[in-house]
Motif scaffolding. Structure first.
Motif, PDB file in Angstrom:
ATOM      1  N   TYR A   1     -64.909   8.205  19.301  1.00 30.33           N
ATOM      2  CA  TYR A   1     -63.612   8.876  19.356  1.00 30.33           C
ATOM      3  C   TYR A   1     -63.769  10.395  19.327  1.00 30.33           C
ATOM      4  O   TYR A   1     -63.117  11.117  20.092  1.00 30.33           O
ATOM      5  N   MET A   2     -64.628  10.888  18.443  1.00 30.13           N
ATOM      6  CA  MET A   2     -64.862  12.324  18.379  1.00 30.13           C
ATOM      7  C   MET A   2     -65.516  12.821  19.670  1.00 30.13           C
ATOM      8  O   MET A   2     -65.279  13.948  20.112  1.00 30.13           O
TER       9      MET A   2
ATOM     10  N   GLY B   1     -72.030  20.804  31.240  1.00 30.67           N
ATOM     11  CA  GLY B   1     -72.968  20.463  30.171  1.00 30.67           C
ATOM     12  C   GLY B   1     -72.253  20.092  28.886  1.00 30.67           C
ATOM     13  O   GLY B   1     -72.691  19.204  28.146  1.00 30.67           O
ATOM     14  N   SER B   2     -71.136  20.760  28.616  1.00 30.35           N
ATOM     15  CA  SER B   2     -70.366  20.472  27.409  1.00 30.35           C
ATOM     16  C   SER B   2     -69.782  19.065  27.446  1.00 30.35           C
ATOM     17  O   SER B   2     -69.766  18.354  26.432  1.00 30.35           O
ATOM     18  N   VAL B   3     -69.290  18.646  28.632  1.00 36.47           N
ATOM     19  CA  VAL B   3     -68.780  17.277  28.778  1.00 36.47           C
ATOM     20  C   VAL B   3     -69.885  16.266  28.520  1.00 36.47           C
ATOM     21  O   VAL B   3     -69.720  15.303  27.750  1.00 36.47           O
TER      22      VAL B   3
ATOM     23  N   GLY C   1     -64.121  15.597  22.075  1.00 33.79           N
ATOM     24  CA  GLY C   1     -64.959  16.703  22.520  1.00 33.79           C
ATOM     25  C   GLY C   1     -64.972  16.835  24.029  1.00 33.79           C
ATOM     26  O   GLY C   1     -64.924  17.943  24.575  1.00 33.79           O
ATOM     27  N   ILE C   2     -65.040  15.696  24.726  1.00 33.69           N
ATOM     28  CA  ILE C   2     -65.015  15.702  26.194  1.00 33.69           C
ATOM     29  C   ILE C   2     -63.705  16.306  26.702  1.00 33.69           C
ATOM     30  O   ILE C   2     -63.692  17.071  27.680  1.00 33.69           O
ATOM     31  N   ALA C   3     -62.600  15.964  26.033  1.00 32.91           N
ATOM     32  CA  ALA C   3     -61.296  16.491  26.443  1.00 32.91           C
ATOM     33  C   ALA C   3     -61.304  18.013  26.450  1.00 32.91           C
ATOM     34  O   ALA C   3     -60.758  18.650  27.368  1.00 32.91           O
ATOM     35  N   PHE C   4     -61.932  18.600  25.451  1.00 34.27           N
ATOM     36  CA  PHE C   4     -62.011  20.054  25.390  1.00 34.27           C
ATOM     37  C   PHE C   4     -63.099  20.588  26.318  1.00 34.27           C
ATOM     38  O   PHE C   4     -62.964  21.670  26.889  1.00 34.27           O
ATOM     39  N   SER C   5     -64.175  19.830  26.466  1.00 29.58           N
ATOM     40  CA  SER C   5     -65.282  20.289  27.301  1.00 29.58           C
ATOM     41  C   SER C   5     -64.887  20.396  28.770  1.00 29.58           C
ATOM     42  O   SER C   5     -65.394  21.263  29.491  1.00 29.58           O
ATOM     43  N   PHE C   6     -64.000  19.514  29.232  1.00 33.29           N
ATOM     44  CA  PHE C   6     -63.538  19.617  30.612  1.00 33.29           C
ATOM     45  C   PHE C   6     -62.924  20.986  30.898  1.00 33.29           C
ATOM     46  O   PHE C   6     -63.014  21.501  32.020  1.00 33.29           O
TER      47      PHE C   6
END
Length: 383
Positions: free
Chosen positions: A328-329, A44-46, A333-338
């Motif tokens: 970009y943000m 869900g975060s991704v 965010g996706i990078a951390f959400s994974f």
């Protein structure tokens, strides 16, 4: 005021650090089932990070932040009524999707209101608010969960609702003024969207390394509380106070340490140190589990966070342009959400099969390698 809104919202954020303990202790889920549910938080975060970036560029950060706060609040009240693995996974997925549309919108708001020379400090100030709230939330959450876990969900609901109300009251007029000023800009400026982050290959490599860092770092939310409970034999209130201490120490040290780093080091060097220290903090857990040693390990992890996360946001902001900051943000965010997908499942799997020591040693090794790669990649990105 953005930081104040974040402080109020995060002061009520006490569910996530205790979610693993809640599922294994109260709902009697197995470690692997708890890890699966927590992975749905990451899925869900991704989705929320991507959606938040897309919608922010389309509609503006004001609307995305306000709707995220108001729509996520009631879901917290629903979660305790559906204690099965399947329904928990669905509700946690829904809640994290809505909540994490907030993050790229909030980052864009910071870049809009902060001066370029103060960008890292602005991200740090916002993170200080997050961590001050996080020092309050888990400490209070540890006490409340000892009485009833249901209190955690009620306080999360209250924090999100109050934050949403204050945000709308303060930023409604400012957003209207800003939109009117944008209408006066030339058509060419408004139409300029900049390059796509999905075609910016050095940035994608950087984002992948951020994901690897986050997979290790964010055990803070999942396996560390389980380690405190199962190995160190700490009570729920003590776990809450250690997690709360982490927020307090970041509030106390972040601005001075960021200022020192900016004056004495370059961004690639700062990110290198942040990743190395994160690895050392986990390596320390192999050598003891008494309360003093745990607090010292948490202190090292906090310093690592200070020298990693705000500068990762700064690299992202510097890489973006007008018209694509949300995208970009969102990728950042996706990078951390994974990590929220991978960390809970991978962490609980390693612990259940090989034990905590193997997890900590593996985290140290991966973070050490990542630190060198971050240094090389970011040095090429920032001349």
């Amino acid at each position: 005021m953005l930081s104040i809104v974040m402080l109020i919202n995060r002061s009520g954020s006490m569910v996530l650090p205790f979610l693993g303990v809640y599922m294994t202790d109260h709902l009697k889920f197995s470690l692997e089932n708890a890890g699966i549910v927590l992975s749905f938080y990451g899925i869900g975060s991704v989705l929320g990070s991507w959606l938040g970036g897309y919608l922010t560029d389309k509609f503006g950060e004001y609307y995305i932040q306000s709707w995220s706060l108001f729509l996520s609040a009631p879901i917290f009240l629903i979660i305790p009524f559906f204690p099965s693995v399947e329904m928990m996974a669905v509700l946690i997925f829904l809640q994290s999707t809505i909540s994490d549309t907030f993050r790229p919108a909030n980052s864009v708001a910071i870049t809009k209101y902060a001066r370029p020379e103060n960008l890292t400090k602005a991200f740090s100030l916002n993170r200080m608010a997050v961590n001050l709230g996080f020092s309050i939330g888990p400490a209070l959450g540890g006490v409340l969960s000892g009485i009833s876990y249901n209190f955690l969900f009620v306080f999360n609901f209250t924090g999100a609702l109050i934050a949403g109300i204050i945000y709308v009251i303060f930023f409604r007029k400012r957003n209207k003024i800003f939109r009117e000023k944008k209408k006066l800009e030339t058509f060419e400026v408004v139409k300029k969207t900049g390059k796509s982050p999905y075609k910016d290959y050095p940035f994608l490599v950087f984002s992948f390394l951020c994901t690897i860092f986050a997979i290790c770092f964010f055990q803070f939310f999942n396996t560390i509380p389980l380690f405190y409970k199962d190995v160190a034999k700490l009570s729920q209130s003590t776990i809450g106070f250690i997690l709360g201490y982490s927020g307090f120490i970041i509030v106390l040290l972040e601005m001075p340490l960021v200022s020192i780093a900016e004056r004495t080091l370059k961004i690639p060097q700062i990110l290198f140190l942040g990743a190395v220290l994160a690895g050392l903090s986990y390596l320390m857990l192999i050598f003891g589990s008494n309360i003093t040693w745990l607090v010292l390990s948490m202190t090292v992890l906090c310093i690592a966070e200070i020298w990693a996360l705000p500068f990762m946001s700064t690299v992202t902001a510097l890489r973006s342009e007008n018209g694509n900051k949300g995208a970009y943000m969102g990728v950042n965010g996706i990078a951390f959400s994974f990590s929220f997908i991978i960390t809970p499942f991978l962490g609980t799997y390693v612990v259940s099969r090989f034990g905590f020591d193997s997890l900590w040693l593996g985290s140290f090794a991966v973070l050490t390698i990542t630190s060198f790669l971050l240094f090389v990649v970011v040095k090429k990105m920032i001349k």
